[in-house]
Design a protein around this motif. Structure first.
Motif, PDB file in Angstrom:
ATOM      1  N   ALA A 197      42.309  35.582  34.364  1.00 35.55           N
ATOM      2  CA  ALA A 197      42.270  37.002  34.016  1.00 35.55           C
ATOM      3  C   ALA A 197      43.487  37.729  34.577  1.00 35.55           C
ATOM      4  O   ALA A 197      44.069  38.597  33.916  1.00 35.55           O
ATOM      5  CB  ALA A 197      40.981  37.630  34.540  1.00 35.55           C
ATOM      6  N   GLY A 198      43.881  37.392  35.808  1.00 35.83           N
ATOM      7  CA  GLY A 198      45.069  38.012  36.388  1.00 35.83           C
ATOM      8  C   GLY A 198      46.326  37.659  35.622  1.00 35.83           C
ATOM      9  O   GLY A 198      47.194  38.509  35.406  1.00 35.83           O
ATOM     10  N   ARG A 199      46.443  36.416  35.187  1.00 36.04           N
ATOM     11  CA  ARG A 199      47.646  35.994  34.455  1.00 36.04           C
ATOM     12  C   ARG A 199      47.783  36.716  33.125  1.00 36.04           C
ATOM     13  O   ARG A 199      48.895  37.068  32.717  1.00 36.04           O
ATOM     14  CB  ARG A 199      47.624  34.474  34.238  1.00 36.04           C
ATOM     15  CG  ARG A 199      47.880  33.666  35.489  1.00 36.04           C
ATOM     16  CD  ARG A 199      48.201  32.218  35.163  1.00 36.04           C
ATOM     17  NE  ARG A 199      47.108  31.528  34.488  1.00 36.04           N
ATOM     18  CZ  ARG A 199      46.110  30.898  35.110  1.00 36.04           C
ATOM     19  NH1 ARG A 199      46.082  30.876  36.428  1.00 36.04           N
ATOM     20  NH2 ARG A 199      45.164  30.276  34.423  1.00 36.04           N
ATOM     21  N   ILE A 200      46.659  36.944  32.419  1.00 31.60           N
ATOM     22  CA  ILE A 200      46.775  37.584  31.104  1.00 31.60           C
ATOM     23  C   ILE A 200      46.752  39.110  31.199  1.00 31.60           C
ATOM     24  O   ILE A 200      46.982  39.791  30.209  1.00 31.60           O
ATOM     25  CB  ILE A 200      45.686  37.097  30.139  1.00 31.60           C
ATOM     26  CG1 ILE A 200      44.294  37.551  30.585  1.00 31.60           C
ATOM     27  CG2 ILE A 200      45.733  35.594  29.967  1.00 31.60           C
ATOM     28  CD1 ILE A 200      43.223  37.281  29.555  1.00 31.60           C
ATOM     29  N   GLY A 201      46.460  39.634  32.401  1.00 33.67           N
ATOM     30  CA  GLY A 201      46.597  41.076  32.601  1.00 33.67           C
ATOM     31  C   GLY A 201      45.410  41.915  32.180  1.00 33.67           C
ATOM     32  O   GLY A 201      45.582  42.977  31.581  1.00 33.67           O
ATOM     33  N   GLN A 224      37.630  36.153  48.247  1.00 32.36           N
ATOM     34  CA  GLN A 224      38.702  35.197  47.970  1.00 32.36           C
ATOM     35  C   GLN A 224      39.036  35.171  46.482  1.00 32.36           C
ATOM     36  O   GLN A 224      40.203  35.045  46.097  1.00 32.36           O
ATOM     37  CB  GLN A 224      38.292  33.804  48.447  1.00 32.36           C
ATOM     38  CG  GLN A 224      38.226  33.649  49.951  1.00 32.36           C
ATOM     39  CD  GLN A 224      37.804  32.254  50.372  1.00 32.36           C
ATOM     40  OE1 GLN A 224      37.645  31.354  49.540  1.00 32.36           O
ATOM     41  NE2 GLN A 224      37.640  32.044  51.675  1.00 32.36           N
ATOM     42  N   GLN A 225      38.012  35.275  45.650  1.00 32.27           N
ATOM     43  CA  GLN A 225      38.216  35.317  44.205  1.00 32.27           C
ATOM     44  C   GLN A 225      39.062  36.533  43.826  1.00 32.27           C
ATOM     45  O   GLN A 225      39.988  36.430  43.009  1.00 32.27           O
ATOM     46  CB  GLN A 225      36.866  35.353  43.498  1.00 32.27           C
ATOM     47  CG  GLN A 225      36.951  35.355  41.983  1.00 32.27           C
ATOM     48  CD  GLN A 225      35.649  35.801  41.336  1.00 32.27           C
ATOM     49  OE1 GLN A 225      35.078  36.816  41.716  1.00 32.27           O
ATOM     50  NE2 GLN A 225      35.181  35.048  40.355  1.00 32.27           N
ATOM     51  N   ILE A 226      38.741  37.691  44.402  1.00 33.71           N
ATOM     52  CA  ILE A 226      39.490  38.918  44.120  1.00 33.71           C
ATOM     53  C   ILE A 226      40.935  38.776  44.580  1.00 33.71           C
ATOM     54  O   ILE A 226      41.879  39.170  43.873  1.00 33.71           O
ATOM     55  CB  ILE A 226      38.810  40.122  44.791  1.00 33.71           C
ATOM     56  CG1 ILE A 226      37.448  40.394  44.134  1.00 33.71           C
ATOM     57  CG2 ILE A 226      39.695  41.366  44.713  1.00 33.71           C
ATOM     58  CD1 ILE A 226      36.609  41.422  44.860  1.00 33.71           C
ATOM     59  N   ASP A 227      41.149  38.188  45.759  1.00 34.68           N
ATOM     60  CA  ASP A 227      42.522  37.972  46.260  1.00 34.68           C
ATOM     61  C   ASP A 227      43.306  37.068  45.311  1.00 34.68           C
ATOM     62  O   ASP A 227      44.492  37.330  45.025  1.00 34.68           O
ATOM     63  CB  ASP A 227      42.480  37.342  47.649  1.00 34.68           C
ATOM     64  CG  ASP A 227      41.997  38.300  48.730  1.00 34.68           C
ATOM     65  OD1 ASP A 227      42.002  39.530  48.479  1.00 34.68           O
ATOM     66  OD2 ASP A 227      41.625  37.831  49.816  1.00 34.68           O
ATOM     67  N   TRP A 233      47.849  38.280  39.100  1.00 36.98           N
ATOM     68  CA  TRP A 233      48.347  39.478  38.411  1.00 36.98           C
ATOM     69  C   TRP A 233      49.781  39.775  38.829  1.00 36.98           C
ATOM     70  O   TRP A 233      50.662  39.999  37.988  1.00 36.98           O
ATOM     71  CB  TRP A 233      47.421  40.655  38.729  1.00 36.98           C
ATOM     72  CG  TRP A 233      47.840  41.989  38.190  1.00 36.98           C
ATOM     73  CD1 TRP A 233      48.858  42.792  38.651  1.00 36.98           C
ATOM     74  CD2 TRP A 233      47.269  42.695  37.076  1.00 36.98           C
ATOM     75  NE1 TRP A 233      48.937  43.943  37.920  1.00 36.98           N
ATOM     76  CE2 TRP A 233      47.980  43.910  36.950  1.00 36.98           C
ATOM     77  CE3 TRP A 233      46.215  42.421  36.200  1.00 36.98           C
ATOM     78  CZ2 TRP A 233      47.676  44.848  35.964  1.00 36.98           C
ATOM     79  CZ3 TRP A 233      45.908  43.359  35.215  1.00 36.98           C
ATOM     80  CH2 TRP A 233      46.624  44.550  35.104  1.00 36.98           C
ATOM     81  N   LYS A 234      50.016  39.770  40.131  1.00 39.02           N
ATOM     82  CA  LYS A 234      51.349  40.077  40.660  1.00 39.02           C
ATOM     83  C   LYS A 234      52.362  39.016  40.240  1.00 39.02           C
ATOM     84  O   LYS A 234      53.479  39.336  39.815  1.00 39.02           O
ATOM     85  CB  LYS A 234      51.281  40.177  42.181  1.00 39.02           C
ATOM     86  CG  LYS A 234      52.597  40.568  42.825  1.00 39.02           C
ATOM     87  CD  LYS A 234      52.450  40.730  44.340  1.00 39.02           C
ATOM     88  CE  LYS A 234      53.765  41.110  44.993  1.00 39.02           C
ATOM     89  NZ  LYS A 234      53.619  41.244  46.470  1.00 39.02           N
TER      90      LYS A 234
END
Length: 342
Positions: A197-201, A224-227, A233-234
């Protein structure tokens, strides 16, 4: 915690003692509850989506009705099961509700939770999955849905059509709501899904259970999942800060009735869901001062910007508003929250 709202499963059916909550009752009560929460200055009202079950199944009409009866509150889902969705039709509906609500729609989508039927999405016409839980269908539908709400051209214009004015090229779906893409959440049940999810934004809606067990408490595993999501994302170079949410069953005990319902509620555990070893979140129930201390010690609540309270919708509008009002008055400010009416 910048925001909080409620997550309702929308159950209806027999209540015991000859009483029954009907589907009509459940829908009308959801609207009345959302209106009461809007008056209290709560940030959001979100609904579980389950098919072949006595719960909310097609949420867009309900969300549109809530939009018409409220002014500030965000409304959305947690989560829509993408295995069952026509992605372009969902994109049209979502854009329409977002425009009607002046940009207050926040859609949580995912592969969905365990079902009451076997591969129910096949009965909706979505067959050919190579995954026993249909995850490949969900990801494929989600990719098309994102393209649609981003405004990508998805069908070739017919230059000979009397309605096309000779236009050529690719046509996007209509209507289009420009800000909707930034308010899409992926419901992640493990670290790999959160990183994706972070990678696709898209934003992260961390599940009420995680399909992994690392031998640490649920809140630490979820933090840890949120981190991992934020790091992905970054690393992908997405601008701005993504939103993150967690859900909890939290009951401030301020009356004898509260104590009767929830005085013994305090659980966290490990079990099996869909054949996978899973960790389940804790239920919190205590007097407000003790509750504040417990929640400040919850690593995932400290990390996420949005907290969703899972509410017992079968207990009616008045009692659920009491729960929400008690949390807003006695607990949420100590966690950093400010009312939208402030």
């Amino acid at each position: 915690m910048q925001r909080f709202g409620t997550l309702s499963f929308g159950h209806y059916g027999p209540l015991g003692g000859g009483r029954e909550l009907t589907a009509r009752d459940s829908l009308h009560q959801a609207i009345d509850l959302a209106q009461g929460m809007d008056d209290l200055g709560v940030n959001g009202v979100y609904f579980r989506v389950h098919h072949f079950a006595r719960q909310q199944s097609s949420p867009m009409t309900l969300l549109a009705a809530i939009a018409a009866r409220t002014e500030r509150i965000e409304m959305g889902t947690g989560v829509i099961d993408m295995r069952y969705e026509n992605p372009l039709y969902l994109a049209e509906e979502a854009a329409s509700v977002d425009l009607l609500s002046d940009g207050r729609l926040a859609l949580g989508v995912s592969r969905g939770s365990p079902e009451t039927v076997i591969r129910g999405y096949e009965a909706f016409g979505y067959t050919g999955s190579q995954d026993p839980r249909g995850a490949d269908i969900a990801r494929e539908h989600f990719a098309t849905f994102l393209e649609a709400i981003e405004g990508a051209g998805l069908a070739e214009r017919d230059s000979t059509s009397p309605f096309g004015a000779g236009a050529r090229g690719m046509q996007r779906i209509e209507p289009h709501s420009p800000g909707l893409r930034s308010r899409i959440w992926w419901g992640a049940g493990n670290r790999d899904s959160a990183e994706w999810a972070g990678r696709i934004g898209v934003n992260l809606m961390s599940s009420t259970l995680l399909t992994e067990d690392r031998g640490i408490p649920f809140d630490e595993l979820q933090a840890q999942q949120i981190d991992a999501f934020r790091a992905a994302w970054k690393d992908a170079g997405h601008p701005g800060e993504p939103r993150t949410s967690v859900s909890r069953s939290i009951f401030p005990i301020t009356t004898a009735q509260d104590a009767m319902y929830f005085g013994r509620a305090d659980s966290e555990g490990v079990g099996y869901i869909d054949g996978m070893r899973s960790t389940f979140g804790k239920t919190y129930a205590a007097e407000p001062d003790a509750l504040v201390e417990q929640l400040l010690d919850d690593a995932a609540i400290r990390s996420a910007d949005t907290l969703m309270l899972t509410i017992p919708s079968q207990l009616g509008v008045e009692y659920n508003l009491h729960i929400v009002e008690s949390f807003a008055a006695h607990v949420a400010p100590a966690l950093g929250w400010q009312s939208t009416r402030a």
